[in-house]
Every structure is written in structure tokens, then in C-alpha cells.
Design an enzyme around this catalytic site. Structure first.
Site, PDB file in Angstrom:
ATOM      1  N   ARG A 169       0.778  -1.197   0.131  1.00 51.26           N
ATOM      2  CA  ARG A 169      -0.146  -0.156   0.113  1.00 51.26           C
ATOM      3  C   ARG A 169       0.734   1.353   0.065  1.00 51.26           C
ATOM      4  O   ARG A 169       0.494   2.147   0.677  1.00 51.26           O
ATOM      5  CB  ARG A 169      -0.746   0.098   1.220  1.00 51.26           C
ATOM      6  CG  ARG A 169      -2.024  -0.983   1.258  1.00 51.26           C
ATOM      7  CD  ARG A 169      -3.248  -0.496   0.452  1.00 51.26           C
ATOM      8  NE  ARG A 169      -4.320  -1.346   0.312  1.00 51.26           N
ATOM      9  CZ  ARG A 169      -5.292  -1.323   0.823  1.00 51.26           C
ATOM     10  NH1 ARG A 169      -5.394  -0.306   1.880  1.00 51.26           N
ATOM     11  NH2 ARG A 169      -6.468  -2.043   1.101  1.00 51.26           N
ATOM     12  N   ARG A 227      -3.194   6.928   1.081  1.00 49.65           N
ATOM     13  CA  ARG A 227      -3.668   8.042   1.866  1.00 49.65           C
ATOM     14  C   ARG A 227      -2.849   8.848   2.896  1.00 49.65           C
ATOM     15  O   ARG A 227      -2.877   9.744   3.283  1.00 49.65           O
ATOM     16  CB  ARG A 227      -5.018   7.723   2.634  1.00 49.65           C
ATOM     17  CG  ARG A 227      -6.195   7.638   1.768  1.00 49.65           C
ATOM     18  CD  ARG A 227      -7.524   7.004   2.249  1.00 49.65           C
ATOM     19  NE  ARG A 227      -7.348   5.628   2.787  1.00 49.65           N
ATOM     20  CZ  ARG A 227      -7.856   4.903   3.310  1.00 49.65           C
ATOM     21  NH1 ARG A 227      -9.434   5.286   3.541  1.00 49.65           N
ATOM     22  NH2 ARG A 227      -7.641   3.906   3.530  1.00 49.65           N
ATOM     23  N   ARG A 279      -6.366  11.870  -5.879  1.00 54.60           N
ATOM     24  CA  ARG A 279      -7.730  11.020  -5.824  1.00 54.60           C
ATOM     25  C   ARG A 279      -8.747  12.071  -5.983  1.00 54.60           C
ATOM     26  O   ARG A 279      -9.759  11.861  -6.566  1.00 54.60           O
ATOM     27  CB  ARG A 279      -7.680  10.419  -4.497  1.00 54.60           C
ATOM     28  CG  ARG A 279      -8.959   9.431  -4.559  1.00 54.60           C
ATOM     29  CD  ARG A 279      -9.234   8.682  -3.016  1.00 54.60           C
ATOM     30  NE  ARG A 279      -9.484   9.698  -2.072  1.00 54.60           N
ATOM     31  CZ  ARG A 279      -9.560   9.317  -0.845  1.00 54.60           C
ATOM     32  NH1 ARG A 279      -9.774   8.063  -0.373  1.00 54.60           N
ATOM     33  NH2 ARG A 279      -9.919  10.183  -0.112  1.00 54.60           N
ATOM     34  N   ASP A 299      -7.086  -2.179  -7.243  1.00 54.63           N
ATOM     35  CA  ASP A 299      -7.387  -2.865  -6.263  1.00 54.63           C
ATOM     36  C   ASP A 299      -7.804  -4.411  -6.348  1.00 54.63           C
ATOM     37  O   ASP A 299      -7.993  -4.759  -7.537  1.00 54.63           O
ATOM     38  CB  ASP A 299      -8.903  -2.225  -5.762  1.00 54.63           C
ATOM     39  CG  ASP A 299      -8.983  -2.436  -4.350  1.00 54.63           C
ATOM     40  OD1 ASP A 299      -8.563  -1.908  -3.401  1.00 54.63           O
ATOM     41  OD2 ASP A 299     -10.071  -3.361  -4.158  1.00 54.63           O
ATOM     42  N   TYR A 320     -15.233 -10.956   0.291  1.00 54.03           N
ATOM     43  CA  TYR A 320     -15.940  -9.861   0.032  1.00 54.03           C
ATOM     44  C   TYR A 320     -17.193  -9.960  -0.792  1.00 54.03           C
ATOM     45  O   TYR A 320     -18.404  -9.271  -0.743  1.00 54.03           O
ATOM     46  CB  TYR A 320     -14.984  -8.840  -0.542  1.00 54.03           C
ATOM     47  CG  TYR A 320     -13.892  -8.469   0.159  1.00 54.03           C
ATOM     48  CD1 TYR A 320     -14.276  -6.995   1.012  1.00 54.03           C
ATOM     49  CD2 TYR A 320     -12.807  -8.948   0.264  1.00 54.03           C
ATOM     50  CE1 TYR A 320     -13.065  -6.723   1.838  1.00 54.03           C
ATOM     51  CE2 TYR A 320     -11.529  -8.445   0.721  1.00 54.03           C
ATOM     52  CZ  TYR A 320     -11.898  -7.302   1.665  1.00 54.03           C
ATOM     53  OH  TYR A 320     -10.940  -6.812   2.810  1.00 54.03           O
TER      54      TYR A 320
HETATM   55  O1  CP3 Z   1       0.109  -1.480  -2.665  1.00 50.21           O
HETATM   56  C1  CP3 Z   1      -0.423  -0.429  -3.157  1.00 50.21           C
HETATM   57  O2  CP3 Z   1       0.331   0.823  -3.204  1.00 50.21           O
HETATM   58  C2  CP3 Z   1      -1.183  -0.817  -4.473  1.00 50.21           C
HETATM   59  C3  CP3 Z   1      -2.526  -0.664  -4.522  1.00 50.21           C
HETATM   60  C4  CP3 Z   1      -3.653  -1.452  -3.485  1.00 50.21           C
HETATM   61  C5  CP3 Z   1      -4.798  -0.726  -3.109  1.00 50.21           C
HETATM   62  N1  CP3 Z   1      -5.479  -1.977  -2.666  1.00 50.21           N
HETATM   63  C6  CP3 Z   1      -5.286   0.416  -3.299  1.00 50.21           C
HETATM   64  C7  CP3 Z   1      -6.337   0.982  -2.319  1.00 50.21           C
HETATM   65  C8  CP3 Z   1      -3.628  -2.608  -3.296  1.00 50.21           C
HETATM   66  C9  CP3 Z   1      -2.337  -3.886  -3.648  1.00 50.21           C
HETATM   67  C10 CP3 Z   1      -4.758  -3.055  -2.836  1.00 50.21           C
HETATM   68  C11 CP3 Z   1      -5.176  -4.496  -2.154  1.00 50.21           C
HETATM   69  C12 CP3 Z   1      -6.392  -4.790  -1.363  1.00 50.21           C
HETATM   70  N2  CP3 Z   1      -7.463  -4.058  -1.504  1.00 50.21           N
HETATM   71  C13 CP3 Z   1      -6.430  -5.930  -0.496  1.00 50.21           C
HETATM   72  C14 CP3 Z   1      -5.362  -6.864  -0.405  1.00 50.21           C
HETATM   73  C15 CP3 Z   1      -4.179  -6.150   0.533  1.00 50.21           C
HETATM   74  C16 CP3 Z   1      -4.490  -5.917   1.946  1.00 50.21           C
HETATM   75  O3  CP3 Z   1      -4.365  -4.874   2.288  1.00 50.21           O
HETATM   76  O4  CP3 Z   1      -4.519  -6.714   2.811  1.00 50.21           O
HETATM   77  C17 CP3 Z   1      -7.530  -5.782  -0.149  1.00 50.21           C
HETATM   78  C18 CP3 Z   1      -8.299  -6.433   1.202  1.00 50.21           C
HETATM   79  C19 CP3 Z   1      -8.597  -4.613  -0.702  1.00 50.21           C
HETATM   80  C20 CP3 Z   1      -9.764  -4.254  -0.408  1.00 50.21           C
HETATM   81  C21 CP3 Z   1      -9.892  -2.816  -0.248  1.00 50.21           C
HETATM   82  N3  CP3 Z   1      -9.794  -1.694  -1.143  1.00 50.21           N
HETATM   83  C22 CP3 Z   1     -10.164  -2.518   1.295  1.00 50.21           C
HETATM   84  C23 CP3 Z   1     -10.766  -3.043   2.132  1.00 50.21           C
HETATM   85  C24 CP3 Z   1     -10.218  -1.043   1.302  1.00 50.21           C
HETATM   86  C25 CP3 Z   1     -10.671   0.093   2.030  1.00 50.21           C
HETATM   87  C26 CP3 Z   1      -9.358   0.305   2.904  1.00 50.21           C
HETATM   88  C27 CP3 Z   1      -9.699   1.270   3.890  1.00 50.21           C
HETATM   89  O5  CP3 Z   1      -8.926   1.501   4.762  1.00 50.21           O
HETATM   90  O6  CP3 Z   1     -10.572   2.265   3.867  1.00 50.21           O
HETATM   91  C28 CP3 Z   1      -9.867  -0.695  -0.241  1.00 50.21           C
HETATM   92  C29 CP3 Z   1      -9.662   0.670  -0.694  1.00 50.21           C
HETATM   93  C30 CP3 Z   1      -8.252   0.935  -1.169  1.00 50.21           C
HETATM   94  N4  CP3 Z   1      -7.634   0.343  -2.002  1.00 50.21           N
HETATM   95  C31 CP3 Z   1      -7.613   2.151  -0.846  1.00 50.21           C
HETATM   96  C32 CP3 Z   1      -6.328   2.076  -1.539  1.00 50.21           C
HETATM   97  C33 CP3 Z   1      -5.191   3.065  -1.546  1.00 50.21           C
HETATM   98  C34 CP3 Z   1      -8.062   3.444   0.025  1.00 50.21           C
HETATM   99  C35 CP3 Z   1      -9.036   3.750  -0.786  1.00 50.21           C
HETATM  100  C36 CP3 Z   1      -9.150   5.432  -0.838  1.00 50.21           C
HETATM  101  O7  CP3 Z   1      -8.257   6.035  -1.424  1.00 50.21           O
HETATM  102  O8  CP3 Z   1     -10.012   6.217  -0.152  1.00 50.21           O
END
Ligand code: CP3
Length: 360
Positions: A33, A37, A46, A83, A160
Site C-alpha cells: 500500500r 492516503r 484522488r 484494487d 467480500y
Molecule cells: O500497494 C499499493 O500501493 C497498491 C494499491 C492497492 C490498493 N488496494 C489500493 C487501495 C492494493 C495492492 C490493494 C489490495 C487490496 N484491496 C487488498 C489486499 C491487500 C490488503 O491490504 O490486505 C484488499 C483486502 C483490498 C480491498 C480494499 N480496498 C479495502 C478493504 C479498502 C478500504 C481500505 C480502507 O482502509 O478504507 C480498499 C480501498 C483502497 N485500495 C484504498 C487504496 C489506496 C483506499 C481507498 C481510498 O483512497 O479512499
């Protein structure tokens, strides 16, 4: 001929080398990640895109945020900005993000009829925006560091799809798994096929390594993990393109909470295993070190502590892994949104400065 051109184009390949346990000058590092943010410039891009999914679907902006952390820190890999939930979205579930609530789906999967109603994903057309982002990022990176592609594991995606979003107790997906295992297997089977297709398309578009995120595998019992998560990741590893453009394409498996299954994970044929912070990396190396590389595994919460404490923890992990290649430094899970970017910088710099002593 193609092969030679692309190999010489890569200016920093210590990440790919470490994944294959080949000698390196220092331990490579990237952060799960890393585009997110905690970076003000990410929030600005964003906002420009409108919302998170619009950012993922805009290849130029997705490329911009992928590269942002590389401009701040001396990282050794970039990860595609996207994602894991793009596949369920392409299957027709209607993914959206409610501010502060994480991901949600308009349609939820609970029955055999629901599973049968899923769209068959055509990666090239339905997930074309992801492939365009991969190509754009490769072009803009211009060989600076390798690009990682990724997908969720079938089990993690299923949690999910069945819960309809994030969950703490996995009540619906576990009820489905225990009551109607055959329906669960139908769903996981469709997902595994789509993941293979999706990752292979990312590799053909330019991803130089791929990671499978099994974020929720650790919620399963030992028997259930083998049957409902590991088995499908094994199918995926077996179905992936392992060499492209004259170079091996390493595969990293990351099961959060998967410390007890490392030997089984190594048996899948993956090149590297991601470790969360609950497993000692030195013991993990003792168990599987000759077969796979290890990636990890600092507790992401250490980044809330002072730069001096971060440095001490980096040293402890380097000591625990010990001498030699086969280690990619990372956090044990994604970086938290409230981390100070200067602390992330202290973390990356500590690895860059301290790790040469463990090589050569
Ligand atoms: O690593 C990176 O920089 C690449 C980007 C990346 C994102 N999601 C961007 C993201 C990667 C590799 C993911 C994978 C992902 N997404 C996973 C597996 C990795 C992990 O963390 O276990 C999972 C379970 C998801 C599903 C997901 N997407 C969730 C649960 C959320 C909400 C997270 C939160 O904290 O609110 C997301 C959204 C998401 N994906 C964000 C980002 C940067 C935040 C969204 C935003 O900018 O508002």
C-alpha cells in the site's frame, strides 16, 4: 533479441534478483500500500479523479499515484495502483466505496444460483483499464524499478463477494463454506480461473512480478485453509506465465496470518512468501529458506514510533533473517493511513543504509 533489450532496460533489478534468491548488494524494499492516503499528494490526485474507483480506472492518474512514493523514497519496486476487488466488479457485482466504510457491492453472492449468475470475465475487455494502467506505468518507469502486478486470492475475493463488503466475523461466507461446500468450491473455481487470466494479462502487459494477496486466509482453520484457500492458490501458481520477455516473473504468495502454513505455501511452487509480523523471519527462513524467498515483515504500527525506534526494528529484522540474499524487506501488511511520510522515509532509508552489511 527482445529479451536482451528489456533486460538491459531495467536499471534496478535487486527486487527481482532477491525474489529468485540471487546475490544482491543490499536488501531490496517496497511497502504494501505504498501509494495511499498517508501521502498528501495521493489525496490530491484522488480528489482530482473524483473518487477511488475513478482513480483506478484512469490509467494516467493511476500511473501518477503509482510513482508518487518512488519520488519520495528510494524504493526498489513499484506496485500497480488498482484494487483486488476489480474482478468481482467485472463479474457484475457493482463495486463502490462509501467514505469511511470501505468497499461495498450492490449485488451479493449467497446461493448456487447467485454463483451461476456471475458474468464470465473477459480480462482484455472488462479489465482493459487495468492493463492500460500497467502499460502506462511501465512506460513512465522507463526501467527505473520493476513493476509488481497483483490479485486477491480466490478465498479473499469470495469473503467480500459473500459478505457484501469488509467483515470482522465472516459469518455469511463461513456459513456457506460449512453448509454448502460444493457451492463454495464452484465460486472459488470460477474465481481461480479469472485470477489466472487476469494475472497472465498483467504479465503480458508488462508486470514483472506478481503478488497474490490472501488477506483473509488466516481466518480459516487448518483444514479449511488447505481446502478453500491454499488449493486454489496452488492452481493459480500452476497456471501463471513464469517467464516473459526473457526474464523470470516471480510469484509472491501472501497469506496474512499464514505463519503456520509456510511449508505448504512453499510447496505450491511460488518463488516467494509474504510474511506478516507475527512470524519470526529467522525461524521462517529455517523452515523454508532454501526453497523460497521471504518478503516482510515489520509490524506496520512500528511506523507510528520514532525514526530511531524504526531503525532499531529494521536492524532486528535484518539480524533475524541473517546473511545472504532471499529477503525482500516490507511491512507485514499495508501501511496505515495515519503514518507520517517522514517515518516511512526513515524506514526505507534504514533498510538502504543497514542492509549492505548482510550481503557480499
Ligand atoms: O500497494 C499499493 O500501493 C497498491 C494499491 C492497492 C490498493 N488496494 C489500493 C487501495 C492494493 C495492492 C490493494 C489490495 C487490496 N484491496 C487488498 C489486499 C491487500 C490488503 O491490504 O490486505 C484488499 C483486502 C483490498 C480491498 C480494499 N480496498 C479495502 C478493504 C479498502 C478500504 C481500505 C480502507 O482502509 O478504507 C480498499 C480501498 C483502497 N485500495 C484504498 C487504496 C489506496 C483506499 C481507498 C481510498 O483512497 O479512499
Amino acid at each position: 533479441m527482445n529479451a536482451e533489450i528489456s533486460m538491459s532496460e531495467l536499471k534496478n533489478d535487486r527486487f527481482l534478483k532477491a525474489l529468485l534468491r540471487e546475490p544482491v548488494d543490499r536488501t531490496p524494499i517496497w511497502m504494501m500500500r505504498q501509494a495511499g492516503r498517508y501521502l498528501p499528494e495521493y489525496k490530491a490526485t484522488r480528489a482530482q479523479a473524483g473518487d477511488f474507483m475513478s482513480l483506478c480506472m484512469n490509467p494516467d492518474l493511476a500511473c501518477e499515484v503509482t510513482i508518487q512514493p518512488l519520488e519520495r523514497f528510494p524504493l526498489d519496486a513499484a506496485i500497480l495502483f488498482s484494487d483486488i476487488l476489480t474482478i468481482p466488479d467485472a463479474m457484475g457485482l457493482g463495486l463502490y466505496f462509501e467514505t469511511g466504510e470501505g468497499p461495498c457491492f450492490k449485488k451479493i453472492i449467497r446461493t448456487e444460483a447467485d454463483v451461476q449468475s456471475l458474468n464470465v470475465v473477459n480480462t482484455e475487455s472488462d479489465l482493459d483499464y487495468v492493463l492500460k494502467a500497467v502499460k502506462t506505468i511501465r512506460r513512465e518507469l522507463n526501467g527505473r524499478v520493476p513493476l509488481i502486478g497483483f490479485s486477491g486470492s480466490p478465498w479473499t475475493l469470495a469473503t467480500y463477494m459473500v459478505e457484501g463488503g469488509s467483515s470482522k466475523d465472516f459469518r455469511h461466507v463461513k456459513a456457506m463454506m460449512y453448509d454448502t461446500p460444493e457451492v463454495m468450491h464452484q465460486l472459488l473455481d470460477v474465481l481461480a480461473k479469472s485470477v489466472i487470466d487476469y494475472l497472465n494479462a498483467q504479465i503480458k502487459a508488462g508486470a514483472q512480478a506478481v503478488q497474490i494477496f490472501d488477506t483473509w486466509g488466516g481466518s480459516l482453520s487448518d483444514v479449511a485453509y488447505r481446502e478453500f484457500s491454499l488449493k486454489y492458490m496452488q492452481q493459480i501458481v500452476a497456471g501463471l506465465i513464469r517467464e516473459h520477455d526473457g526474464r523470470k516473473v516471480p510469484v509472491i504468495l501472501f497469506t496474512k496470518g499464514g505463519g503456520q502454513w509456510l511449508e505448504l505455501m512453499a510447496d505450491t511452487g511460488a518463488d516467494a512468501l509474504g510474511l506478516d509480523w507475527t512470524t519470526d523471519i529467522g525461524s521462517a527462513r529455517g523452515r523454508v529458506g532454501n526453497r523460497v524467498a521471504l518478503q516482510g515483515n515489520m509490524d506496520p504500527s512500528v511506523l507510528y514510533a520514532s525514526p530511531a525506534t524504526i531503525r532499531t526494528e529494521v536492524k532486528r529484522i535484518l539480524d533475524s533473517y541473517g546473511q545472504g540474499s532471499g529477503h525482500v524487506f516490507n511491512l507485514g501488511h499495508g501501511i496505515h493511513q495515519f503514518v507520517d511520510p517522514d517515518h516511512a522515509k526513515a524506514f526505507v532509508e534504514a533498510v538502504v543504509e543497514l542492509s549492505p552489511a548482510y550481503h557480499g
